[in-house]
Design an enzyme around this catalytic site. Sequence first.
Site, PDB file in Angstrom:
ATOM      1  N   TYR A 113      -2.925  -0.670   9.955  1.00 36.60           N
ATOM      2  CA  TYR A 113      -2.953  -0.977   8.550  1.00 36.60           C
ATOM      3  C   TYR A 113      -1.522  -0.872   7.855  1.00 36.60           C
ATOM      4  CZ  TYR A 113      -4.210  -0.883   3.677  1.00 36.60           C
ATOM      5  OH  TYR A 113      -3.958  -1.117   2.316  1.00 36.60           O
TER       6      TYR A 113
ATOM      7  N   SER B 206       0.755  -1.148  -0.084  1.00 32.08           N
ATOM      8  CA  SER B 206       0.026   0.016  -0.041  1.00 32.08           C
ATOM      9  C   SER B 206       0.718   1.307  -0.097  1.00 32.08           C
ATOM     10  CB  SER B 206      -0.878   0.198   1.267  1.00 32.08           C
ATOM     11  OG  SER B 206      -1.718   1.148   1.404  1.00 32.08           O
TER      12      SER B 206
END
Length: 246
Positions: A154, A141
């Site tokens: 995350y 990400s």
Amino acid sequence: MSLDGKNAVVTGGARGIGRGIAVELAARGAAVAVWDLNLEGAQETAALIEKAGGRAVAVGGDAADRTSVVAASEQTRAELGPVTILVNNAGTTNYIPFTDLTEDEWDRMIRINLKGPFLVTQVLIGDMLGAGWGRIVNISSSSAQTGAPAMAHYVASKGGVIGLTKALAVEYIGSGITVNHVPPGFVDTPLVREGPIDVEKVAATMPMKRAGRPEDIAYAVAYLVSEEASYVTGQTLGPNGGRYLP
């Protein structure tokens, strides 16, 4: 960049980025096992591939549970044969301010986003070693490159994915196996739509003034799993629309 004769596993392939990747790899000739906890969604992806003339199998299971991964791998090998392309895409996200973040939420995020790729790779890499050829692409990400508020768990999990990518790339250099990662930017997916984000508003703030699409990520993955990328390992290929410039 033909993938004829290759067998691929795409985890989290029931929708969004995973579906886009599975469809693209199949379009280039790979037989694709679509793994997902959501078997019905995986079946829909497989049906799309078959409708377009490709070969696919839907496999249900939890990519973060070893017993489930072993069962999924056995089904895949029985239906397609040994696996030499792996895309670790399965993952989850949510938004929790750091001081409200519980241990359970932290552990859940690490389990799905980081333990999952570890388990799936460990179970399937023997096929690649046996073939003397393999391609592993981890979907990380861009948040792990930039940081993000209310996403410490995350970001940490995806940062771990980047570290895992580099470690495996070095460990398997010379084996015919490459390991790379793709950190998407802001991509319009069902998972994003389910969150507390105004997709159109955020997209307007992006340098390209639009959100990414699943196929934008799929094209990057398709290159990294190809023979043409045989000299590329441990690398970052970031289709992020200019959001982050390393």
